[in-house]
Design a protein around this motif. Structure first.
Motif, short mmCIF file in Angstrom:
data_model
loop_
_atom_site.label_atom_id
_atom_site.label_comp_id
_atom_site.label_asym_id
_atom_site.label_seq_id
_atom_site.Cartn_x
_atom_site.Cartn_y
_atom_site.Cartn_z
N UNK A 1 0.63 -1.13 0.03
CA UNK A 1 0.02 -0.13 0.05
C UNK A 1 0.61 1.43 -0.56
N UNK A 2 2.01 1.15 0.94
CA UNK A 2 2.89 2.40 0.70
C UNK A 2 3.67 2.80 -0.58
N UNK A 3 4.07 1.58 -0.84
CA UNK A 3 4.38 1.42 -2.49
C UNK A 3 3.74 1.98 -3.61
N UNK A 4 2.14 1.64 -3.33
CA UNK A 4 0.93 2.41 -4.16
C UNK A 4 0.89 4.12 -4.10
N UNK A 5 0.99 4.46 -2.86
CA UNK A 5 0.32 5.67 -2.32
C UNK A 5 2.21 6.75 -3.08
N UNK A 6 3.75 5.89 -3.12
CA UNK A 6 4.35 6.74 -3.23
C UNK A 6 4.97 7.03 -4.54
N UNK A 7 4.36 5.46 -5.42
CA UNK A 7 4.07 5.94 -7.11
C UNK A 7 3.16 7.01 -7.41
N UNK A 8 1.92 6.62 -6.71
CA UNK A 8 0.87 7.52 -7.30
C UNK A 8 1.72 9.13 -7.28
N UNK A 9 2.29 9.54 -6.19
CA UNK A 9 3.09 10.92 -6.66
C UNK A 9 4.28 11.03 -7.39
N UNK A 10 4.24 10.20 -7.51
CA UNK A 10 5.79 10.61 -8.64
C UNK A 10 6.27 8.65 -8.84
N UNK A 11 7.17 9.07 -9.72
CA UNK A 11 8.33 7.88 -10.34
C UNK A 11 9.20 7.47 -8.79
N UNK A 12 9.76 6.56 -8.81
CA UNK A 12 10.61 6.28 -7.24
C UNK A 12 12.29 5.55 -8.74
N UNK A 13 13.37 5.41 -7.61
CA UNK A 13 14.39 5.65 -8.82
C UNK A 13 15.41 4.55 -7.82
N UNK A 14 16.36 4.00 -8.33
CA UNK A 14 17.54 3.34 -7.61
C UNK A 14 18.33 3.15 -8.70
N UNK A 15 20.09 3.57 -7.93
CA UNK A 15 20.70 4.00 -8.81
C UNK A 15 20.99 2.77 -8.30
N UNK A 16 21.26 2.25 -10.32
CA UNK A 16 22.65 0.89 -9.94
C UNK A 16 24.18 0.63 -10.01
N UNK A 17 24.47 0.39 -8.76
CA UNK A 17 25.81 0.32 -8.26
C UNK A 17 27.20 -0.95 -8.50
N UNK A 18 27.70 -0.44 -9.41
CA UNK A 18 28.84 -1.45 -9.12
C UNK A 18 30.50 -1.42 -8.05
N UNK A 19 30.05 -2.26 -7.51
CA UNK A 19 31.20 -2.48 -6.97
C UNK A 19 32.10 -3.59 -7.85
N UNK A 20 33.53 -2.55 -7.88
CA UNK A 20 34.55 -3.65 -8.51
C UNK A 20 35.85 -4.54 -7.45
N UNK A 21 36.15 -5.53 -8.13
CA UNK A 21 36.23 -6.57 -7.06
C UNK A 21 38.53 -5.66 -7.61
N UNK A 22 38.50 -6.09 -6.11
CA UNK A 22 40.29 -5.69 -5.85
C UNK A 22 40.92 -6.72 -5.73
N UNK A 23 42.19 -7.09 -5.79
CA UNK A 23 43.08 -8.13 -5.34
C UNK A 23 42.29 -9.15 -3.96
N UNK A 24 42.71 -10.48 -4.60
CA UNK A 24 41.92 -10.65 -3.56
C UNK A 24 40.53 -11.23 -2.75
N UNK A 25 39.46 -10.04 -3.88
CA UNK A 25 38.53 -10.73 -3.14
C UNK A 25 38.18 -11.97 -4.13
N UNK A 26 37.30 -13.25 -3.29
CA UNK A 26 36.34 -13.89 -3.96
C UNK A 26 35.15 -13.44 -4.42
N UNK A 27 35.10 -13.92 -5.66
CA UNK A 27 34.18 -14.28 -6.47
C UNK A 27 33.71 -15.03 -6.74
N UNK A 28 33.80 -16.24 -5.71
CA UNK A 28 33.10 -17.40 -5.99
C UNK A 28 32.05 -18.11 -4.25
#
Length: 360
Positions: free
Chosen positions: A246-273
């Motif tokens: 219900x809260x989401x519908x109310x917000x959308x009725x007032x206008x668009x909602x936005x999220x920035x897609x943020x990519x975090x880049x791996x550094x040396x030794x970061x475990x990707x698995x």
């Protein structure tokens, strides 16, 4: 969807952990297990996930059963286009179809009581490409391997005598797995947001971006532009069952909602698995685009209801990492999808009307 009143009860720490396990259960499992009878299969994993719920809900998703459809678009950035040649980063206005949901296997759960919230998206590129994402509000996963997650899921199954998970069994599992303890600490201490709109959603897994900067391992998050507001325990207890929707519908009725897609880049030794291992603070982050949501619709009749948000479906310029849990998700997603589609074909009611037990 209509929401019938349900009794609210306090739960112990281990029961809370069990609820979170059930909430994200559909997301992580083993694949290609048909080679030997003792090996985990998508069917066995899905059976284990189903066993974490005391009530079956035919025709609904096995996890994150309660949700709402959303539509909008995605605007790429030049920085994103430099990281990946995926068409969505070079364009603006890429169509988006998605689903906001809460954790748990019940389509009649109490929104404000759900610890885990999720965002699933499908981006349809102008070049015919498709990118499916499944993200959650927790910042890392609670199991380091597929086998560990299977053990965790079975440990969280309710005891037939009590209808609740066995705290001793849950405690014994946590004692053997530091990553489960770390996840439980997050669940206990992290503040609760008061809206789908100001929640950050994390992809958890590593992917490979290929673009002008070469090949780069990344993890991404959807960072809300709406300011975070904490929801207190008293507010959660007093909230109506469909509060977040219900809260989401109310917000959308007032206008668009936005999220920035943020990519975090791996550094040396970061475990990707290993999605249970957070990468260190201070890693380079790049805003690669913005998700803009404009409308919401009930999932019972909405376009997201029958979608399988398989996060291994990616466009050119994006590739899977060596994370075995990510690679395994497709099999269980498909298993769950097939089961609910067969149930609907046999006449399961998915119109959102609560069954008798939900109305008590």
């Amino acid at each position: 969807m209509s929401q019938a009143p349900a009794p609210r009860r306090r739960t112990g720490a281990y029961v809370a952990i069990a609820a979170i396990v059930a909430a994200v259960g559909g997301a992580f499992a083993w694949t290609a297990g048909w080679l030997t009878p003792d090996r985990l299969t998508a069917a066995r994993m899905t059976d284990a996930i189903e066993a974490t719920s005391t009530t079956p809900y035919p025709g609904f998703r096995r996890a994150h059963a309660k949700g709402i459809c959303v539509v909008g678009h995605f605007d790429g950035t030049p920085e994103g286009a430099a990281l990946s040649r995926a068409r969505v980063f070079a364009d603006t206005g890429t169509p988006v179809l998605g689903r906001m949901s809460i954790g748990g296997g019940s389509p009649y759960g109490l929104d404000a009581q759900a610890r885990v919230r999720s965002m699933a998206l499908v981006l349809n590129g102008a070049d015919g490409s498709e990118w499916r994402m499944a993200m959650n509000s927790f910042p890392f996963f609670g199991a380091a391997s597929i086998e560990t997650f299977f053990e965790q899921t079975r440990a969280s199954a309710p005891d037939p005598a009590t209808g609740k998970p066995d705290p001793e069994r849950m405690a014994a599992f946590a004692a053997q797995h530091p990553e489960a303890q770390r996840f439980a600490a997050w669940a206990k201490s992290a503040p609760w947001s008061d809206s789908f709109a100001n929640t950050q959603y994390n992809g958890i897994h590593a992917y490979r971006f290929a673009g002008d900067r070469g090949e780069q391992l990344v993890r991404w998050s959807m960072r809300p532009q709406a300011p975070f507001v904490e929801m207190t325990a008293a507010q959660r207890e007093a909230a109506e069952g469909n509060y977040l929707q219900d809260e989401l519908r109310a917000r959308l009725a007032a206008g668009p909602l936005r999220w920035d897609m943020v990519a975090t880049l791996a550094g040396p030794g970061d475990d990707a698995s290993d999605p249970s291992t957070p990468w260190p603070e201070g890693r380079e982050q790049v805003v690669v685009g913005t998700v803009v949501l404009t409308q919401a619709q009930d999932q019972a009749s909405g376009p997201c209801r029958d979608l399988n948000f398989d996060p291994t479906i990616v466009p050119g310029g994006v590739a899977l990492s060596d994370d075995p849990i990510l690679a395994a998700r497709a099999a269980v997603y498909a298993q769950s999808f097939d089961r609910r589609e067969r149930e609907v074909a046999r006449g399961a009611d998915v119109d959102g009307t609560p069954p008798a037990e939900a109305a008590r």
